[in-house]
Design a protein around this motif. Structure first.
Motif, PDB file in Angstrom:
ATOM      1  N   PRO A   1      10.860   0.933  49.279  1.00 48.83           N
ATOM      2  CA  PRO A   1      10.516   2.350  49.084  1.00 48.83           C
ATOM      3  C   PRO A   1       9.015   2.636  49.133  1.00 48.83           C
ATOM      4  CG  PRO A   1      11.184   1.349  47.002  1.00 48.83           C
ATOM      5  CD  PRO A   1      11.489   0.352  48.088  1.00 48.83           C
ATOM      6  N   SER A   2       8.173   1.636  48.899  1.00 43.87           N
ATOM      7  CA  SER A   2       6.745   1.948  48.791  1.00 43.87           C
ATOM      8  C   SER A   2       5.941   1.456  49.992  1.00 43.87           C
ATOM      9  CB  SER A   2       6.182   1.363  47.493  1.00 43.87           C
ATOM     10  OG  SER A   2       6.378  -0.024  47.455  1.00 43.87           O
ATOM     11  N   ILE A   3       6.612   1.116  51.076  1.00 42.71           N
ATOM     12  CA  ILE A   3       5.908   0.680  52.288  1.00 42.71           C
ATOM     13  C   ILE A   3       6.375   1.557  53.451  1.00 42.71           C
ATOM     14  CG2 ILE A   3       5.453  -1.260  53.835  1.00 42.71           C
ATOM     15  CD1 ILE A   3       6.024  -3.158  51.553  1.00 42.71           C
ATOM     16  N   THR A   4       5.434   1.967  54.312  1.00 47.31           N
ATOM     17  CA  THR A   4       5.815   2.855  55.410  1.00 47.31           C
ATOM     18  C   THR A   4       6.776   2.135  56.365  1.00 47.31           C
ATOM     19  OG1 THR A   4       3.963   2.150  56.776  1.00 47.31           O
ATOM     20  CG2 THR A   4       3.601   4.070  55.388  1.00 47.31           C
ATOM     21  N   ILE A   5       7.576   2.959  57.045  1.00 47.23           N
ATOM     22  CA  ILE A   5       8.550   2.437  58.001  1.00 47.23           C
ATOM     23  C   ILE A   5       7.857   1.538  59.029  1.00 47.23           C
ATOM     24  CG2 ILE A   5      10.089   3.131  59.885  1.00 47.23           C
ATOM     25  CD1 ILE A   5      11.329   3.821  57.253  1.00 47.23           C
ATOM     26  N   GLY A   6       6.744   2.027  59.552  1.00 44.25           N
ATOM     27  CA  GLY A   6       6.046   1.290  60.596  1.00 44.25           C
ATOM     28  C   GLY A   6       5.616  -0.095  60.132  1.00 44.25           C
ATOM     29  N   ARG A   7       5.069  -0.161  58.934  1.00 45.73           N
ATOM     30  CA  ARG A   7       4.632  -1.465  58.406  1.00 45.73           C
ATOM     31  C   ARG A   7       5.808  -2.408  58.232  1.00 45.73           C
ATOM     32  NH1 ARG A   7      -0.325  -2.690  56.350  1.00 45.73           N
ATOM     33  NH2 ARG A   7       0.491  -4.365  55.054  1.00 45.73           N
ATOM     34  N   GLN A   8       6.945  -1.850  57.778  1.00 47.87           N
ATOM     35  CA  GLN A   8       8.100  -2.706  57.546  1.00 47.87           C
ATOM     36  C   GLN A   8       8.677  -3.232  58.858  1.00 47.87           C
ATOM     37  OE1 GLN A   8      10.813  -1.793  54.252  1.00 47.87           O
ATOM     38  NE2 GLN A   8       9.734   0.138  54.015  1.00 47.87           N
ATOM     39  N   VAL A   9       8.700  -2.339  59.866  1.00 48.73           N
ATOM     40  CA  VAL A   9       9.235  -2.764  61.163  1.00 48.73           C
ATOM     41  C   VAL A   9       8.301  -3.800  61.789  1.00 48.73           C
ATOM     42  CG1 VAL A   9       9.760  -1.978  63.509  1.00 48.73           C
ATOM     43  CG2 VAL A   9      10.498  -0.617  61.538  1.00 48.73           C
ATOM     44  N   GLY A  10       6.982  -3.574  61.645  1.00 53.65           N
ATOM     45  CA  GLY A  10       6.032  -4.441  62.321  1.00 53.65           C
ATOM     46  C   GLY A  10       5.662  -5.696  61.553  1.00 53.65           C
ATOM     47  N   GLU A  11       6.171  -5.813  60.321  1.00 55.54           N
ATOM     48  CA  GLU A  11       5.709  -6.917  59.467  1.00 55.54           C
ATOM     49  C   GLU A  11       5.898  -8.286  60.108  1.00 55.54           C
ATOM     50  OE1 GLU A  11       7.571  -7.241  55.630  1.00 55.54           O
ATOM     51  OE2 GLU A  11       5.924  -8.465  54.889  1.00 55.54           O
ATOM     52  N   ILE A  12       7.064  -8.496  60.695  1.00 53.96           N
ATOM     53  CA  ILE A  12       7.355  -9.819  61.252  1.00 53.96           C
ATOM     54  C   ILE A  12       6.385 -10.157  62.381  1.00 53.96           C
ATOM     55  CG2 ILE A  12       9.120  -8.942  62.853  1.00 53.96           C
ATOM     56  CD1 ILE A  12      10.707 -11.504  62.223  1.00 53.96           C
ATOM     57  N   LEU A  13       5.966  -9.132  63.153  1.00 58.98           N
ATOM     58  CA  LEU A  13       5.017  -9.364  64.243  1.00 58.98           C
ATOM     59  C   LEU A  13       3.622  -9.622  63.679  1.00 58.98           C
ATOM     60  CD1 LEU A  13       6.247  -6.486  66.568  1.00 58.98           C
ATOM     61  CD2 LEU A  13       6.787  -8.910  66.749  1.00 58.98           C
ATOM     62  N   ARG A  14       3.269  -8.849  62.646  1.00 54.33           N
ATOM     63  CA  ARG A  14       1.955  -9.009  62.023  1.00 54.33           C
ATOM     64  C   ARG A  14       1.821 -10.407  61.419  1.00 54.33           C
ATOM     65  NH1 ARG A  14       2.626  -4.693  59.113  1.00 54.33           N
ATOM     66  NH2 ARG A  14       2.737  -5.871  57.190  1.00 54.33           N
ATOM     67  N   ARG A  15       2.889 -10.838  60.745  1.00 51.89           N
ATOM     68  CA  ARG A  15       2.855 -12.162  60.115  1.00 51.89           C
ATOM     69  C   ARG A  15       2.790 -13.263  61.157  1.00 51.89           C
ATOM     70  NH1 ARG A  15       2.477 -11.800  54.360  1.00 51.89           N
ATOM     71  NH2 ARG A  15       3.872 -10.168  53.649  1.00 51.89           N
ATOM     72  N   ALA A  16       3.264 -12.951  62.373  1.00 55.63           N
ATOM     73  CA  ALA A  16       3.204 -13.956  63.434  1.00 55.63           C
ATOM     74  C   ALA A  16       1.824 -13.976  64.078  1.00 55.63           C
ATOM     75  CB  ALA A  16       4.276 -13.673  64.478  1.00 55.63           C
ATOM     76  N   GLY A  17       0.900 -13.140  63.563  1.00 52.27           N
ATOM     77  CA  GLY A  17      -0.478 -13.188  64.026  1.00 52.27           C
ATOM     78  C   GLY A  17      -0.772 -12.326  65.241  1.00 52.27           C
TER      79      GLY A  17
ATOM     80  N   PRO B   1       8.192   8.611  67.343  1.00 54.62           N
ATOM     81  CA  PRO B   1       7.924   7.404  66.558  1.00 54.62           C
ATOM     82  C   PRO B   1       6.460   7.243  66.155  1.00 54.62           C
ATOM     83  CG  PRO B   1       8.408   6.857  68.843  1.00 54.62           C
ATOM     84  CD  PRO B   1       8.713   8.305  68.673  1.00 54.62           C
ATOM     85  N   GLU B   2       5.533   7.763  66.968  1.00 52.88           N
ATOM     86  CA  GLU B   2       4.119   7.600  66.631  1.00 52.88           C
ATOM     87  C   GLU B   2       3.787   8.255  65.300  1.00 52.88           C
ATOM     88  OE1 GLU B   2       0.770   8.034  69.880  1.00 52.88           O
ATOM     89  OE2 GLU B   2       2.792   7.983  70.756  1.00 52.88           O
ATOM     90  N   ARG B   3       4.438   9.388  65.037  1.00 52.33           N
ATOM     91  CA  ARG B   3       4.186  10.084  63.787  1.00 52.33           C
ATOM     92  C   ARG B   3       5.100   9.522  62.683  1.00 52.33           C
ATOM     93  NH1 ARG B   3       5.960  14.575  61.308  1.00 52.33           N
ATOM     94  NH2 ARG B   3       7.556  14.906  62.884  1.00 52.33           N
ATOM     95  N   ARG B   4       6.372   9.309  63.029  1.00 49.12           N
ATOM     96  CA  ARG B   4       7.338   8.931  62.008  1.00 49.12           C
ATOM     97  C   ARG B   4       7.120   7.530  61.464  1.00 49.12           C
ATOM     98  NH1 ARG B   4      11.410  12.780  61.658  1.00 49.12           N
ATOM     99  NH2 ARG B   4      11.643  11.940  59.582  1.00 49.12           N
ATOM    100  N   MET B   5       6.374   6.693  62.197  1.00 48.51           N
ATOM    101  CA  MET B   5       6.143   5.342  61.696  1.00 48.51           C
ATOM    102  C   MET B   5       5.319   5.350  60.408  1.00 48.51           C
ATOM    103  SD  MET B   5       3.338   3.960  64.480  1.00 48.51           S
ATOM    104  CE  MET B   5       3.018   2.384  63.702  1.00 48.51           C
ATOM    105  N   ASN B   6       4.635   6.472  60.152  1.00 52.15           N
ATOM    106  CA  ASN B   6       3.848   6.561  58.926  1.00 52.15           C
ATOM    107  C   ASN B   6       4.637   7.135  57.757  1.00 52.15           C
ATOM    108  OD1 ASN B   6       1.487   5.589  60.229  1.00 52.15           O
ATOM    109  ND2 ASN B   6       1.238   7.623  61.156  1.00 52.15           N
ATOM    110  N   SER B   7       5.916   7.431  57.971  1.00 56.15           N
ATOM    111  CA  SER B   7       6.739   7.975  56.895  1.00 56.15           C
ATOM    112  C   SER B   7       7.254   6.855  56.000  1.00 56.15           C
ATOM    113  CB  SER B   7       7.939   8.724  57.471  1.00 56.15           C
ATOM    114  OG  SER B   7       7.511   9.745  58.329  1.00 56.15           O
TER     115      SER B   7
END
Lengths: 347, 306
Positions: free
Chosen positions: A128-144, A166-172
């Protein structure tokens, strides 16, 4: 948009390239899952999955169907190594020729990158406290992967999952999304690591009926476009009828019947499947009233002797109480665990 | 949101001012008599009482006092012979040093203990931490302070037992004050983390191939912090109250020793000034905690906006 290319360049892919193997992508062989009894003494366990076997060939959708307590969710969770604490397993989960149930399995390389999962309630399954975009991209970010690249990939993933703008909604945040959008975000999240197998545990159960069909169509098209394999866990026969190529019918922790989805639903080879199909209006029968299944489902905690379905089975006789039926091939590709399958099944 | 909290704060301050006004006057003892000592004559006492304005009816005193407070005039300390708030502000930095250090210790130690315990509930670390926090919370502060002095100052001769001057002087009083606070933060963090680790989104995080540490720090911690922040904000106010006792044990020249002297001598103005200042600080801390809470939880952020 960058299309399917985005996922194909995943750096982890090189490290986990398919070793040459014969046979299906995933082979479940005699899978056993024991859970500690909730209020039992130490060592007192319940066998929630009891000798389950089936294959998931690459690029196909297998529907895993059963009532609550049939062990379908536990079967799916064991494939991604997320069984509850203190669960013990037996049998084999052969993934690309390698048994995942061996203790040396590096689950962190498997999860997300090779096998990922969509959960039933997308609101609870998203942080609940992390934006959609960060959650979707986390696995890629962690892979460097570099930030800009992750951002592009996230936008593309959300776009393909049908999240508008999606460009706007990823920050929701998840609470700012509707139920259907949340499940789309969850699908994008599950696809981010470009897995080859998607586990979907009741992916539409928590959604409105009108949204359910759209999410199912989306899953179906993504699965086909990317050649994904999918293991779809559901209690809903209609979902299986729409989406699955193969179906595995589970009852009280065991496989009752498996085979091609259309054939199994049209001409069942197990009295449980037949009763299940008859209980759903307009799938099999044209009558206005569906026949409800008599009795209440057996649970692994109090599984009847012999064939677990025998107390509810119209064909039951003495042998069914005494002897656990083994699955046998009653027609090419059609497996039934019923002593009297021939009385149900008409080739 | 903040405006509404400030309005409520004004009422709270008024309440605090009124309560302390009544309490100091309800306590037995006449300021003039205490100040002049046992040899003073009745006339001397009466004259001083009149000078202090304490011969007027209570209601008139009250109205004048509220009026003065509104003009930020907190009266003269009759003992110190100067504005009460001036004396209070002189002592404030020592107490702020002490409470901030204690808070820092409690938050760092409490969060760390709570995280480790909560990530594996029922494990060995969890059981040790749970037992230790109950002990920490049950020991009275003055006793903990004396025990620390006996051990580290008199026994091991590592740290000074009392007074001010070097950072070393701060260690024992700050640790003493931090003890029960650490326990509160640790217990709350533990239960909050345990709860978060059972949430479905933690399962989702694991399904991405994250390590348990990444799941804990990246997904569970953030949501676990929400209740902890609120409690830290509220408890910092209570900490200033606890500081009164600790300051007396360690002869720390903060508000605590000032207010104890003032109460003993019926120095109404100083007692009132200290009380109002602490009430004001607690109020501000609560608002800060609320704002942080909103920052941390996007669900409340949306509600607050609409």
């Amino acid at each position: 948009m960058m299309g399917g290319r985005v996922t194909a360049q995943h750096p982890d892919k090189s490290g986990t390239a398919d070793p040459p193997h014969d046979g299906p992508l995933l082979r479940v062989e005699g899978l056993v899952v024991d859970l500690p009894r909730p209020d039992g003494a130490a060592g007192d366990t319940v066998r929630v999955v009891d000798g389950v076997s089936f294959d998931v060939p690459a690029g196909t959708t297998v529907g895993l169907i059963g009532e609550s307590g049939s062990g379908k969710t536990m079967t799916a969770l064991s494939v991604i190594g997320l069984l509850p604490d203190h669960a013990t397993t037996g049998g084999e989960l052969v993934w690309r020729g390698k048994n995942l149930l061996r203790p040396d399995t590096d689950w962190r390389r498997v999860r997300g990158h090779q096998i990922s999962m969509i959960f039933q309630d997308p609101l609870a399954a998203l942080n609940p406290s992390i934006t959609i975009g960060r959650q979707v991209g986390e696995i890629l970010r962690r892979a460097g992967r570099p930030r800009a690249e992750v951002r592009h990939a996230v936008i593309d993933l959300l776009d393909r999952a049908g999240v508008p703008d999606p460009e706007r909604r990823m920050n929701s945040y998840p609470h700012e999304f509707s139920g259907g959008l949340r499940q789309r975000a969850m699908i994008a999240l599950a696809l981010a690591g470009s897995p080859s197998l998607l586990l979907a545990d009741e992916p539409t159960t928590a959604l409105d009926v009108t949204v359910q069909a759209r999410i199912l169509r989306l899953l179906r098209s993504i699965q086909r476009e990317q050649g994904l394999a999918m293991l779809l866990v559901t209690h809903d026969l209609r979902v299986v009828a729409h989406v699955a190529d193969e179906v595995v019918v589970m009852y009280a922790g065991r496989v009752a019947e498996r085979g091609p989805a259309g054939a199994v639903l049209r001409r069942p080879a197990h009295p449980y499947t037949r009763a299940l199909a008859a209980s759903v209006p307009a799938v099999r029968t044209k009558t206005a009233l569906a026949d409800p299944l008599p009795g209440s489902p057996a649970t692994p905690a109090n599984r009847p002797s012999g064939c677990a379905f025998h107390p509810r089975c119209p064909l039951a006789r003495d042998r069914c109480k005494a002897e656990v039926p083994q699955a046998r091939e009653v027609a090419p590709g059609r497996w039934s665990a019923c002593h009297f399958a021939e009385e149900v099944f008409t080739p | 949101m903040v405006v509404r909290r400030l309005l409520i704060g004004v009422f709270v301050m008024w309440g605090a001012a009124s309560v302390i006004f009544v309490i100091v006057r309800a306590a037995p003892g006449d300021p003039a008599a205490v100040f002049l000592g046992p040899d003073a004559t009745k006339e001397q006492i009466a004259r001083l009482t009149a000078t202090l304005g304490l011969d007027k009816p209570l209601f008139e005193q009250y109205v004048r006092y509220l009026g003065d407070v509104l003009r930020l005039d907190f009266g003269e300390s009759y003992r110190l012979g100067r504005p009460a708030m001036e004396a209070v502000f002189e002592r404030l930095p020592a107490t702020v040093d002490l409470t901030l250090t204690a808070t820092a210790i409690a938050v760092v130690a409490g969060l760390a203990l709570g995280l480790v315990a909560g990530s594996r509930p029922g494990g060995a670390v969890d059981r040790v931490v749970s037992a230790a926090t109950i002990a920490l919370q049950s020991f009275p502060t003055f006793w903990v302070g004396i025990m620390l002095v006996l051990t580290f100052a008199l026994g091991l001769r590592l740290l000074p037992s009392a007074g001010v001057g070097t950072p070393a002087h701060l260690v024992l009083p700050a640790v003493t004050l931090a003890f029960p606070f650490t326990a509160i933060v640790a217990r709350l963090t533990r239960s909050s983390v345990t709860e978060s680790m059972r949430e479905p989104y933690v399962q989702t995080a694991r399904s991405k191939g994250l390590s348990e540490r990444q799941v804990l720090l990246g997904h569970a911690l953030r949501n676990s912090l929400i209740p902890v922040v609120t409690i830290v904000g509220l408890q910092m106010g209570a900490l200033m109250g606890g500081a009164v006792i600790v300051e007396n044990v360690f002869a720390w020249p903060g508000l605590g020793s000032l207010v104890v002297d003032a109460v003993a001598n019926r120095d109404y103005a100083v007692v009132q000034a200290v009380t109002l200042l602490i009430a004001g600080i607690v109020m501000v801390l609560n608002i800060v905690a609320d704002v942080l809470y909103i920052r941390l939880d996007p669900r409340i952020r949306t509600e607050a906006r609409s």
